[in-house]
Design an enzyme around this catalytic site. Structure first.
Site, PDB file in Angstrom:
ATOM      1  N   CYS A 296      34.965  42.450  33.968  1.00  0.00           N
ATOM      2  CA  CYS A 296      36.204  41.808  33.501  1.00  0.00           C
ATOM      3  C   CYS A 296      35.872  40.882  32.338  1.00  0.00           C
ATOM      4  O   CYS A 296      34.938  40.067  32.428  1.00  0.00           O
ATOM      5  CB  CYS A 296      36.846  41.030  34.655  1.00  0.00           C
TER       6      CYS A 296
ATOM      7  N   ALA B 114      36.724  36.049  31.911  1.00  0.00           N
ATOM      8  CA  ALA B 114      35.852  34.878  32.049  1.00  0.00           C
ATOM      9  C   ALA B 114      34.965  34.704  30.819  1.00  0.00           C
ATOM     10  O   ALA B 114      34.680  33.577  30.398  1.00  0.00           O
ATOM     11  CB  ALA B 114      35.002  34.993  33.308  1.00  0.00           C
TER      12      ALA B 114
ATOM     13  N   TYR C 192      35.834  32.191  36.331  1.00  0.00           N
ATOM     14  CA  TYR C 192      35.670  33.515  36.943  1.00  0.00           C
ATOM     15  C   TYR C 192      36.939  34.331  36.765  1.00  0.00           C
ATOM     16  O   TYR C 192      38.020  33.798  36.485  1.00  0.00           O
ATOM     17  CB  TYR C 192      35.290  33.407  38.424  1.00  0.00           C
ATOM     18  N   CYS C 193      36.784  35.654  36.958  1.00  0.00           N
ATOM     19  CA  CYS C 193      37.952  36.533  36.854  1.00  0.00           C
ATOM     20  C   CYS C 193      37.839  37.648  37.884  1.00  0.00           C
ATOM     21  O   CYS C 193      37.512  37.382  39.046  1.00  0.00           O
ATOM     22  CB  CYS C 193      38.152  37.036  35.429  1.00  0.00           C
ATOM     23  N   ARG C 194      38.085  38.887  37.502  1.00  0.00           N
ATOM     24  CA  ARG C 194      38.172  39.977  38.485  1.00  0.00           C
ATOM     25  C   ARG C 194      36.819  40.435  39.000  1.00  0.00           C
ATOM     26  O   ARG C 194      36.711  40.857  40.138  1.00  0.00           O
ATOM     27  CB  ARG C 194      38.904  41.171  37.851  1.00  0.00           C
TER      28      ARG C 194
END
Length: 221
Positions: free
Chosen positions: A182, A185, A176-178
């Protein structure tokens, strides 16, 4: 002051918020601040801005009431003025994607082809509670420190290729990321797939989880 003047004054206040949002770089700074408080230096680097330009944009966000600043020694840290500001940013994105066709084209161009499998938040949280998934946070260190899913393994995307052996191979990896817009990921899952590591990406990220009230862990430092 007559009714018309009072109404104009009220709408001018609304317009002040809209005006400050009408700049792509200020929106990017709001996106970054949606991950948590951050220093001007860190924001400037992440947004690809010079220090003076970044400071000017942040000051405009502060004057519009969308951001707050605090000083720690020689550094100035900014944060969003409230969760509702993050919600405004999230809603703005959804409205743009729903009503502006070119937004979807731009999203696809940025995130790349639909070649990565995804996991929604409900499934991810269920699996996290059962302990049968490796949750991988691929954001930069300042964002991870400001807030992450409890139990997440942190390996920034730029270090993932060299540190891939640190990932447990007992369970599927979910990166996962922001948030939904984003690319980190997506790129992490592409890299892991190429290395033969079973992986999917989270549909949502820290921005959406904060807005939904998902428990977030913050580093004590």
């Amino acid at each position: 002051m007559g009714d018309r003047a009072r109404k104009d004054a009220l709408f001018a206040e609304f317009a002040a918020v809209g005006k400050v949002l009408g700049n792509p770089k200020r929106l990017e700074l709001i996106d970054l601040l949606g991950q948590g408080p951050r220093s001007v230096e860190s924001l400037a680097e992440a947004a690809g801005l010079g220090m003076s330009t970044c400071s000017a944009h942040l000051q405009m966000l502060k004057e519009a009431g969308l951001a707050e600043a605090r000083r720690e020694g020689k550094r100035v840290y900014y944060s969003l003025a409230g969760t509702d500001v993050a919600g405004l940013w999230d809603h703005l994105r959804r409205v743009a994607q729903r009503h502006r066709p070119r937004t979807e084209l731009a999203r696809r161009a940025y995130l790349g082809p639909e070649d990565t499998a995804a996991v929604d938040t409900d499934e991810l949280l269920r699996r996290l509670a059962r302990g049968d998934v490796v949750v991988l946070d691929v954001r930069p260190e300042p964002e991870y420190a400001a807030g992450h899913l409890p139990g997440a393994v942190h390996i920034p995307l730029e270090e993932l290729a060299e540190r891939i052996d640190e990932l447990p191979r007992t369970h599927e990896v979910v990166a996962y990321c922001r948030g939904r817009y984003c690319v980190l990921a997506h790129d992490a899952v592409r890299l892991l797939d190429a290395e033969g590591v079973p992986a999917r990406r989270a549909v949502d990220g820290l921005l959406e989880w904060r807005l939904a009230g998902v428990p977030i862990e913050v580093d004590a430092a």
